[in-house]
Write a protein that holds these residues in place. Structure first.
Motif, PDB file in Angstrom:
ATOM      1  N   HIS A  82       0.818  -1.225   0.000  1.00 51.46           N
ATOM      2  CA  HIS A  82       0.000   0.000   0.000  1.00 51.46           C
ATOM      3  C   HIS A  82       0.850   1.274   0.000  1.00 51.46           C
ATOM      4  O   HIS A  82       0.472   2.286   0.583  1.00 51.46           O
ATOM      5  CB  HIS A  82      -0.905  -0.006   1.236  1.00 51.46           C
ATOM      6  CG  HIS A  82      -2.288   0.482   0.971  1.00 51.46           C
ATOM      7  ND1 HIS A  82      -3.220  -0.230   0.259  1.00 51.46           N
ATOM      8  CD2 HIS A  82      -2.917   1.623   1.336  1.00 51.46           C
ATOM      9  CE1 HIS A  82      -4.348   0.440   0.200  1.00 51.46           C
ATOM     10  NE2 HIS A  82      -4.197   1.571   0.840  1.00 51.46           N
ATOM     11  N   ARG A  83       2.003   1.238  -0.654  1.00 48.78           N
ATOM     12  CA  ARG A  83       2.873   2.426  -0.683  1.00 48.78           C
ATOM     13  C   ARG A  83       2.440   3.365  -1.800  1.00 48.78           C
ATOM     14  O   ARG A  83       2.211   2.947  -2.930  1.00 48.78           O
ATOM     15  CB  ARG A  83       4.331   2.016  -0.905  1.00 48.78           C
ATOM     16  CG  ARG A  83       5.288   3.218  -0.980  1.00 48.78           C
ATOM     17  CD  ARG A  83       6.690   2.822  -1.413  1.00 48.78           C
ATOM     18  NE  ARG A  83       7.391   2.111  -0.360  1.00 48.78           N
ATOM     19  CZ  ARG A  83       8.639   1.654  -0.492  1.00 48.78           C
ATOM     20  NH1 ARG A  83       9.294   1.830  -1.632  1.00 48.78           N
ATOM     21  NH2 ARG A  83       9.228   1.015   0.512  1.00 48.78           N
ATOM     22  N   HIS A  84       2.357   4.646  -1.483  1.00 46.06           N
ATOM     23  CA  HIS A  84       1.963   5.636  -2.476  1.00 46.06           C
ATOM     24  C   HIS A  84       3.145   5.999  -3.378  1.00 46.06           C
ATOM     25  O   HIS A  84       4.305   5.868  -2.997  1.00 46.06           O
ATOM     26  CB  HIS A  84       1.422   6.891  -1.792  1.00 46.06           C
ATOM     27  CG  HIS A  84       0.148   6.642  -1.052  1.00 46.06           C
ATOM     28  ND1 HIS A  84      -1.041   6.384  -1.689  1.00 46.06           N
ATOM     29  CD2 HIS A  84      -0.115   6.594   0.284  1.00 46.06           C
ATOM     30  CE1 HIS A  84      -1.999   6.201  -0.794  1.00 46.06           C
ATOM     31  NE2 HIS A  84      -1.466   6.312   0.411  1.00 46.06           N
ATOM     32  N   ARG A  85       2.846   6.474  -4.565  1.00 46.50           N
ATOM     33  CA  ARG A  85       3.879   6.840  -5.525  1.00 46.50           C
ATOM     34  C   ARG A  85       4.584   8.129  -5.087  1.00 46.50           C
ATOM     35  O   ARG A  85       4.023   8.927  -4.321  1.00 46.50           O
ATOM     36  CB  ARG A  85       3.271   7.020  -6.910  1.00 46.50           C
ATOM     37  CG  ARG A  85       2.709   5.738  -7.498  1.00 46.50           C
ATOM     38  CD  ARG A  85       2.231   5.956  -8.907  1.00 46.50           C
ATOM     39  NE  ARG A  85       1.602   4.761  -9.472  1.00 46.50           N
ATOM     40  CZ  ARG A  85       2.256   3.783 -10.084  1.00 46.50           C
ATOM     41  NH1 ARG A  85       3.568   3.869 -10.225  1.00 46.50           N
ATOM     42  NH2 ARG A  85       1.616   2.734 -10.571  1.00 46.50           N
ATOM     43  N   PRO A  86       5.801   8.347  -5.594  1.00 53.48           N
ATOM     44  CA  PRO A  86       6.523   9.581  -5.237  1.00 53.48           C
ATOM     45  C   PRO A  86       5.750  10.837  -5.618  1.00 53.48           C
ATOM     46  O   PRO A  86       5.655  11.780  -4.830  1.00 53.48           O
ATOM     47  CB  PRO A  86       7.825   9.469  -6.040  1.00 53.48           C
ATOM     48  CG  PRO A  86       7.994   8.016  -6.311  1.00 53.48           C
ATOM     49  CD  PRO A  86       6.614   7.455  -6.442  1.00 53.48           C
ATOM     50  N   PHE A  87       5.206  10.861  -6.832  1.00 51.89           N
ATOM     51  CA  PHE A  87       4.455  12.027  -7.312  1.00 51.89           C
ATOM     52  C   PHE A  87       3.210  11.534  -8.038  1.00 51.89           C
ATOM     53  O   PHE A  87       3.308  10.799  -9.016  1.00 51.89           O
ATOM     54  CB  PHE A  87       5.314  12.881  -8.259  1.00 51.89           C
ATOM     55  CG  PHE A  87       6.585  13.366  -7.630  1.00 51.89           C
ATOM     56  CD1 PHE A  87       6.582  14.479  -6.808  1.00 51.89           C
ATOM     57  CD2 PHE A  87       7.781  12.700  -7.846  1.00 51.89           C
ATOM     58  CE1 PHE A  87       7.745  14.926  -6.223  1.00 51.89           C
ATOM     59  CE2 PHE A  87       8.954  13.140  -7.264  1.00 51.89           C
ATOM     60  CZ  PHE A  87       8.935  14.259  -6.444  1.00 51.89           C
ATOM     61  N   VAL A  88       2.056  11.932  -7.531  1.00 52.09           N
ATOM     62  CA  VAL A  88       0.805  11.512  -8.155  1.00 52.09           C
ATOM     63  C   VAL A  88       0.561  12.269  -9.454  1.00 52.09           C
ATOM     64  O   VAL A  88       0.038  11.755 -10.424  1.00 52.09           O
ATOM     65  CB  VAL A  88      -0.379  11.715  -7.181  1.00 52.09           C
ATOM     66  CG1 VAL A  88      -1.694  11.317  -7.841  1.00 52.09           C
ATOM     67  CG2 VAL A  88      -0.164  10.907  -5.910  1.00 52.09           C
ATOM     68  N   GLY A 129      -2.559   4.363  -8.658  1.00 51.97           N
ATOM     69  CA  GLY A 129      -2.187   3.050  -8.153  1.00 51.97           C
ATOM     70  C   GLY A 129      -1.075   3.132  -7.126  1.00 51.97           C
ATOM     71  O   GLY A 129      -0.644   4.218  -6.727  1.00 51.97           O
ATOM     72  N   TYR A 130      -0.598   1.977  -6.712  1.00 46.24           N
ATOM     73  CA  TYR A 130       0.421   1.900  -5.675  1.00 46.24           C
ATOM     74  C   TYR A 130       1.815   1.701  -6.272  1.00 46.24           C
ATOM     75  O   TYR A 130       1.953   1.358  -7.442  1.00 46.24           O
ATOM     76  CB  TYR A 130       0.088   0.776  -4.688  1.00 46.24           C
ATOM     77  CG  TYR A 130      -1.203   1.024  -3.948  1.00 46.24           C
ATOM     78  CD1 TYR A 130      -1.361   2.136  -3.130  1.00 46.24           C
ATOM     79  CD2 TYR A 130      -2.279   0.145  -4.081  1.00 46.24           C
ATOM     80  CE1 TYR A 130      -2.542   2.379  -2.460  1.00 46.24           C
ATOM     81  CE2 TYR A 130      -3.472   0.382  -3.412  1.00 46.24           C
ATOM     82  CZ  TYR A 130      -3.596   1.495  -2.605  1.00 46.24           C
ATOM     83  OH  TYR A 130      -4.767   1.733  -1.953  1.00 46.24           O
ATOM     84  N   SER A 131       2.819   1.887  -5.427  1.00 39.94           N
ATOM     85  CA  SER A 131       4.183   2.035  -5.915  1.00 39.94           C
ATOM     86  C   SER A 131       5.068   0.804  -5.739  1.00 39.94           C
ATOM     87  O   SER A 131       5.915   0.530  -6.578  1.00 39.94           O
ATOM     88  CB  SER A 131       4.836   3.237  -5.225  1.00 39.94           C
ATOM     89  OG  SER A 131       6.121   3.477  -5.727  1.00 39.94           O
ATOM     90  N   PHE A 132       4.912   0.088  -4.641  1.00 39.41           N
ATOM     91  CA  PHE A 132       5.842  -1.002  -4.307  1.00 39.41           C
ATOM     92  C   PHE A 132       5.188  -2.348  -4.591  1.00 39.41           C
ATOM     93  O   PHE A 132       4.138  -2.661  -4.045  1.00 39.41           O
ATOM     94  CB  PHE A 132       6.211  -0.929  -2.826  1.00 39.41           C
ATOM     95  CG  PHE A 132       7.267  -1.915  -2.400  1.00 39.41           C
ATOM     96  CD1 PHE A 132       8.604  -1.549  -2.392  1.00 39.41           C
ATOM     97  CD2 PHE A 132       6.918  -3.193  -2.002  1.00 39.41           C
ATOM     98  CE1 PHE A 132       9.572  -2.452  -1.977  1.00 39.41           C
ATOM     99  CE2 PHE A 132       7.880  -4.092  -1.607  1.00 39.41           C
ATOM    100  CZ  PHE A 132       9.204  -3.725  -1.588  1.00 39.41           C
ATOM    101  N   ALA A 133       5.813  -3.162  -5.453  1.00 40.14           N
ATOM    102  CA  ALA A 133       7.027  -2.922  -6.206  1.00 40.14           C
ATOM    103  C   ALA A 133       6.669  -2.530  -7.643  1.00 40.14           C
ATOM    104  O   ALA A 133       5.517  -2.654  -8.040  1.00 40.14           O
ATOM    105  CB  ALA A 133       7.879  -4.190  -6.222  1.00 40.14           C
ATOM    106  N   SER A 134       7.641  -2.067  -8.401  1.00 38.93           N
ATOM    107  CA  SER A 134       7.385  -1.563  -9.743  1.00 38.93           C
ATOM    108  C   SER A 134       6.888  -2.662 -10.675  1.00 38.93           C
ATOM    109  O   SER A 134       7.581  -3.634 -10.952  1.00 38.93           O
ATOM    110  CB  SER A 134       8.667  -0.955 -10.313  1.00 38.93           C
ATOM    111  OG  SER A 134       8.508  -0.652 -11.680  1.00 38.93           O
TER     112      SER A 134
END
Length: 227
Positions: free
Chosen positions: A97-103, A112-117
């Motif tokens: 449930h990690r958020h992206r660096p820049f939405v 969507g979520y960031s981890f993992a790519s």
């Protein structure tokens, strides 16, 4: 009393612990501040090598080729390794449930979520598995090195583009590569019994799994007229 909803929440909180938060944000911030239209155009070209659309096209034609050649162990391995690994990565995204660096920003708009790519693990699984299919056919050392280098280059370009575009943190990309390698290793080990059920016919150029003949399908010896 513990409810079914509490356990996943605890897992999410644990998974979000990131000792490299500082470097993650520094790298993401630097690239975000230096994005230009030309740079973004180049990065988007790189990132397409890990897009679901491109991976789907490559998988489609590879599956057709394996069906035509009747290389069933290769077909099963490909389907389990690439789509299977990408589905598992989506599960990891939901758990972490990690958020992206820049939405959003002047050049990017992510959801969507960031981890993992997802792009990076897709590239790792696709090009890594294709390299594993091709390497047995390479007798010369320089061709083997070129195959490994080409796969690593494509994976690196996709991962770099995802970081530079602000879609993922550095650790998202590194984790995707590690997850992809681990999943390919698991598929390679788990698929050994399937590969042992076939034998290779001699004097046939080796490309993936050529001219596979199942053990037990050989013709029985002809009956003698005196028997």
């Amino acid at each position: 009393m513990t409810t079914p909803l509490i356990l996943p929440q605890n897992y999410v909180a644990f998974a979000m612990v990131n000792p490299l938060t500082g470097p993650d944000h520094e790298v993401a911030g630097w690239f975000h501040a230096h994005l230009t239209h030309t740079f973004v155009t180049v990065l988007r070209a790189f990132t397409e090598f890990g897009s679901s659309e491109w991976i789907g096209v490559v998988l489609f034609f590879t599956v057709l080729f394996f069906i035509w050649k009747r290389w069933w162990p290769s077909l099963v391995t490909l389907i389990v390794a690439v789509p299977g690994g990408m589905l598992l990565n989506e599960l990891v995204k939901q758990l972490v449930h990690r958020h992206r660096p820049f939405v959003d920003g002047p050049f990017v708009d992510w959801s969507g979520y960031s981890f993992a790519s997802g792009h990076t693990i897709g590239a790792t699984l696709l090009y890594g598995q294709l390299a594993l299919f091709i390497l047995p056919a390479m007798k010369a050392r320089h061709w083997r090195r070129l195959t490994i280098f080409s796969a690593a280059l494509l994976i690196g370009l996709v991962g770099f583009s995802r970081i530079a575009l602000g879609a993922h943190f550095l650790t998202d990309v590194l984790a995707a590569i590690v997850f992809g390698i681990l999943w390919l290793t698991f598929c390679l080990i788990a698929g050994k019994p399937l590969r042992r059920s076939v034998v290779l016919t001699p004097d046939v150029p080796l490309v993936g799994e050529p001219a596979l003949v199942r053990v037990g399908e050989t013709q029985p010896p002809a009956q003698s007229l005196l028997s």
